[in-house]
Write an enzyme that holds these catalytic residues in place. Sequence first.
Site, short mmCIF file in Angstrom:
data_model
loop_
_atom_site.label_atom_id
_atom_site.label_comp_id
_atom_site.label_asym_id
_atom_site.label_seq_id
_atom_site.Cartn_x
_atom_site.Cartn_y
_atom_site.Cartn_z
N ASN A 144 0.85 -1.20 0.00
CA ASN A 144 0.00 0.00 0.00
C ASN A 144 0.89 1.24 0.00
OD1 ASN A 144 0.58 -0.94 2.72
ND2 ASN A 144 -0.59 0.81 3.42
N GLU A 241 6.97 -0.73 11.58
CA GLU A 241 5.65 -0.10 11.44
C GLU A 241 4.70 -1.20 11.04
OE1 GLU A 241 5.39 3.02 12.11
OE2 GLU A 241 7.48 3.64 12.03
N CYS A 275 -2.73 1.59 6.57
CA CYS A 275 -2.66 1.07 7.94
C CYS A 275 -3.34 1.99 8.94
CB CYS A 275 -1.22 0.82 8.33
SG CYS A 275 -0.27 2.32 8.28
N GLU A 444 9.25 6.33 13.42
CA GLU A 444 9.97 6.97 12.34
C GLU A 444 9.38 8.37 12.18
OE1 GLU A 444 10.42 4.36 8.95
OE2 GLU A 444 11.51 2.93 10.17
N1 LIG Z 1 2.21 0.95 10.57
C1 LIG Z 1 2.42 1.34 9.33
O1 LIG Z 1 3.02 2.39 9.10
C2 LIG Z 1 1.93 0.53 8.16
C3 LIG Z 1 1.59 -0.82 8.29
N2 LIG Z 1 1.14 -1.54 7.21
C4 LIG Z 1 0.71 -2.94 7.39
O2 LIG Z 1 1.18 -3.75 6.31
C5 LIG Z 1 0.29 -4.83 6.10
C6 LIG Z 1 -0.06 -4.92 4.63
O3 LIG Z 1 1.09 -5.12 3.88
P1 LIG Z 1 1.57 -6.57 3.38
O4 LIG Z 1 2.50 -6.33 2.24
O5 LIG Z 1 0.41 -7.47 3.20
O6 LIG Z 1 2.39 -7.06 4.64
P2 LIG Z 1 3.33 -8.35 4.73
O7 LIG Z 1 3.81 -8.40 6.14
O8 LIG Z 1 2.70 -9.56 4.16
O9 LIG Z 1 4.54 -8.01 3.74
C7 LIG Z 1 5.32 -6.84 3.87
C8 LIG Z 1 6.65 -7.06 3.22
O10 LIG Z 1 7.36 -8.06 3.93
C9 LIG Z 1 7.81 -9.08 3.04
N3 LIG Z 1 7.86 -10.33 3.80
C10 LIG Z 1 6.87 -11.25 3.99
N4 LIG Z 1 7.32 -12.26 4.76
C11 LIG Z 1 8.60 -11.96 5.09
C12 LIG Z 1 9.59 -12.61 5.91
N5 LIG Z 1 9.35 -13.76 6.54
N6 LIG Z 1 10.80 -12.01 6.05
C13 LIG Z 1 11.05 -10.83 5.45
N7 LIG Z 1 10.17 -10.19 4.65
C14 LIG Z 1 8.95 -10.74 4.48
C15 LIG Z 1 6.80 -9.04 1.92
O11 LIG Z 1 7.31 -9.64 0.75
C16 LIG Z 1 6.58 -7.53 1.78
O12 LIG Z 1 7.63 -6.92 1.05
C17 LIG Z 1 -0.92 -4.52 6.96
O13 LIG Z 1 -0.86 -5.28 8.14
C18 LIG Z 1 -0.76 -3.05 7.28
O14 LIG Z 1 -1.41 -2.64 8.43
C19 LIG Z 1 1.03 -0.95 5.99
C20 LIG Z 1 1.33 0.39 5.82
C21 LIG Z 1 1.81 1.22 6.88
O1 LIG Z 2 1.29 10.59 4.76
C1 LIG Z 2 1.43 10.20 5.93
O2 LIG Z 2 1.79 10.93 6.85
C2 LIG Z 2 1.22 8.78 6.23
C3 LIG Z 2 0.85 7.91 5.28
C4 LIG Z 2 0.72 6.54 5.62
C5 LIG Z 2 0.25 5.61 4.81
O3 LIG Z 2 -0.10 5.87 3.56
C6 LIG Z 2 0.14 4.22 5.25
O4 LIG Z 2 0.63 3.94 6.34
O5 LIG Z 2 -0.43 3.41 4.55
#
Ligand SMILES: NC(=O)C1=CN([C@@H]2O[C@H](COP(=O)(O)OP(=O)(O)OC[C@H]3O[C@@H](n4cnc5c(N)ncnc54)[C@H](O)[C@@H]3O)[C@@H](O)[C@H]2O)C=CC1
Ligand SMILES: O=C(O)/C=C/C=C(\O)C(=O)O
Length: 468
Positions: A144, A241, A275, A444
Site C-alpha cells: 500500500n 511499522e 494502515c 519513524e
Molecule cells: N504501521 C504502518 O506504518 C503501516 C503498516 N502496514 C501494514 O502492512 C500490512 C499490509 O502489507 P503486506 O504487504 O500485506 O504485509 P506483509 O507483512 O505480508 O509483507 C510486507 C513485506 O514483507 C515481506 N515479507 C513477507 N514475509 C517476510 C519474511 N518472513 N521475512 C522478510 N520479509 C517478508 C513481503 O514480501 C513484503 O515486502 C498490513 O498489516 C498493514 O497494516 C502498511 C502500511 C503502513
Molecule cells: O502521509 C502520511 O503521513 C502517512 C501515510 C501513511 C500511509 O499511507 C500508510 O501507512 O499506509
Amino acid sequence: MLTHFIGGEPVGAGRPFPVHDPVTGTVIRQVHEADPEVVDRAVRAAREAARDWAALPVGERAGWMRRLAEGVESRFDDLVSAEITDTGTSLDQTRLDIPRGIANLRAFAEIAAQRPDDAFHLSGVLSYTVRRPLGVVAAIVPWNSPFLLMTWKLAPALVAGNTVVVKPSEHTPGPAAVLAEICADAGLPPGVVNVIFGHGSAGRLLVEHPGVDAVTFTGSAGTGSAIMRIVADRVKPISFELGGKNAGLVFEDCDLDRAVEGSVRSVFTNGGQTCLCTERLYVERPVFEEFAARLAARAQEVEPQPMISMEHREKVLSFYALARSEGAKVLTGGGVPTFGDPRDSGYFVEPTVVTGLSEWSRFNREEIFGPVCHVAPFDSETEAIDLANGSEYGLAATLWTADLGRAHRVAQRLEAGLVWVNTWNVRDLRTPYGGAKLSGIGREGGVRSLDFYSEPTTITIKLEQPDA
Ligand SMILES: NC(=O)C1=CN([C@@H]2O[C@H](COP(=O)(O)OP(=O)(O)OC[C@H]3O[C@@H](n4cnc5c(N)ncnc54)[C@H](O)[C@@H]3O)[C@@H](O)[C@H]2O)C=CC1
Ligand SMILES: O=C(O)/C=C/C=C(\O)C(=O)O
C-alpha cells in the site's frame, strides 16, 4: 521483465514471477525473484559502497536527496503510472502519495543537515556526541502506498550515511523499479541504493544475511514477529511499522456532518488498505442510530477500490462471512460489486458497514485491511476510552468532538501512536510516526528516523584546568 538493481546495474537473475492488475486480474508484468545469490550480491554491493557514502559530509548526502527529489519530479508521470498499475489505487490517491514521497526526500535532507549534535560542558569536562551510520540497512516495504512508504525509510537511512537494499512487496515492484532508474540517471554512487524483487522468502534471505546491519520493516504484525525471530541471534536493530485495528470515537457534541464525512475517508480511503484506516467506530448512544445510518448511506456512494490481490480479496470476504456467522447486522455491503466490464475479474469488494458484534469477536479484534468497519454505541467518555484501548494494536485513533477539553483529555489516554481530533491522516513530516503494542516498535519521522538509522558515540574530554 523487471530486473533487480544492484551496484548501479540492472541484474536479471532469478526465476520470473507474474504481477497481476488488481483492477482486471490480468498479468501485467514478469519480475525476477531474488534467490540467495542475488541477495548476497546486493548486500555485498551495499557494503562496498558503505564506507565512501558514510564518509561524505551530511550536507553532500542531503544534496543527493534533493537531486533524487528532482529526479522523481521529472519522472512523476511514470511513477504515478507504475503505482496505479500495480496497486489499482485511484489517480487522486496517487497524486497525493507521490508528492508526499518527494517531500520526504527533501524534508529528511533539511532535518539531517540542520540537526545539532549534543554537547555539554561541566566542571572542566566536555562531552559531545557524534552519530555514525549503522552500515547496510535492509528496507522491506508493503504494497500500500509503495513509493511513499519506501521513501520513509530510504531518505533518512541514506542521509544518515547508510547504504540500503530495498525489497518492495511482490505485488508492487513497479515504483521501486522506476526509483532505481532515477538513482542511476542521477549518478548516485553504485551500491548506495540497491533494489531486489521477490516474495517474503526473498525478504527473509535479506534479513538473515550477515552483511545486513539493521532492518526497517513496514508490514503485517505476523511478518514483523517472524523478522524479530530471525534477527534475534545477532541483535540487529529493528524499526517496525506494523498493522492496526484503529478506533474512531464519535461524541454526541461533535459536528456530525464532519464526523460522517471524516469517517467515510478514514474507513474507505484506498479500499481500507492504509494502515491508518479506521475499522472500529464507537458512537455516543444519542447519535448512534443516526450516525450509523448516515455512514452506511454514504458507503453506498463510495467508488469501490480493488483489493491488492485475489488472496487478499478472499481474506476480506472471509471476514464479511465471519461477521454474519458471528451474528452481525450488515448495514450495507458485505459482498462483491458487479460492473458489467473487465473489472468483474478484478479484486473488488463492497464497502461494508456492520454492527451488533461483541468486542471479543474475531471481526473486532483482527486487522482486516479492507473497506469495512464495525459501529457500536458507548455511554460515557471512560467507556469510549476503554473500548478504543481494548485492542492488541495501537497505531492510530480519531476523535470527533466539539469539546476541546475532552479532546485533550481523551487523546492523552489513548494507547495509540497517532491521535487525530476532528480530522484524519493529516501529518507534519517532522512528527513521530508509528504505533504501540502490536502496531510496531520505535517511531519513524523527523529526527526519530535519524536516531534509528544512526548510532551515537559519546566522547568525553578532560579539559585543561586554568590555574586557580
Ligand atoms: N504501521 C504502518 O506504518 C503501516 C503498516 N502496514 C501494514 O502492512 C500490512 C499490509 O502489507 P503486506 O504487504 O500485506 O504485509 P506483509 O507483512 O505480508 O509483507 C510486507 C513485506 O514483507 C515481506 N515479507 C513477507 N514475509 C517476510 C519474511 N518472513 N521475512 C522478510 N520479509 C517478508 C513481503 O514480501 C513484503 O515486502 C498490513 O498489516 C498493514 O497494516 C502498511 C502500511 C503502513
Ligand atoms: O502521509 C502520511 O503521513 C502517512 C501515510 C501513511 C500511509 O499511507 C500508510 O501507512 O499506509
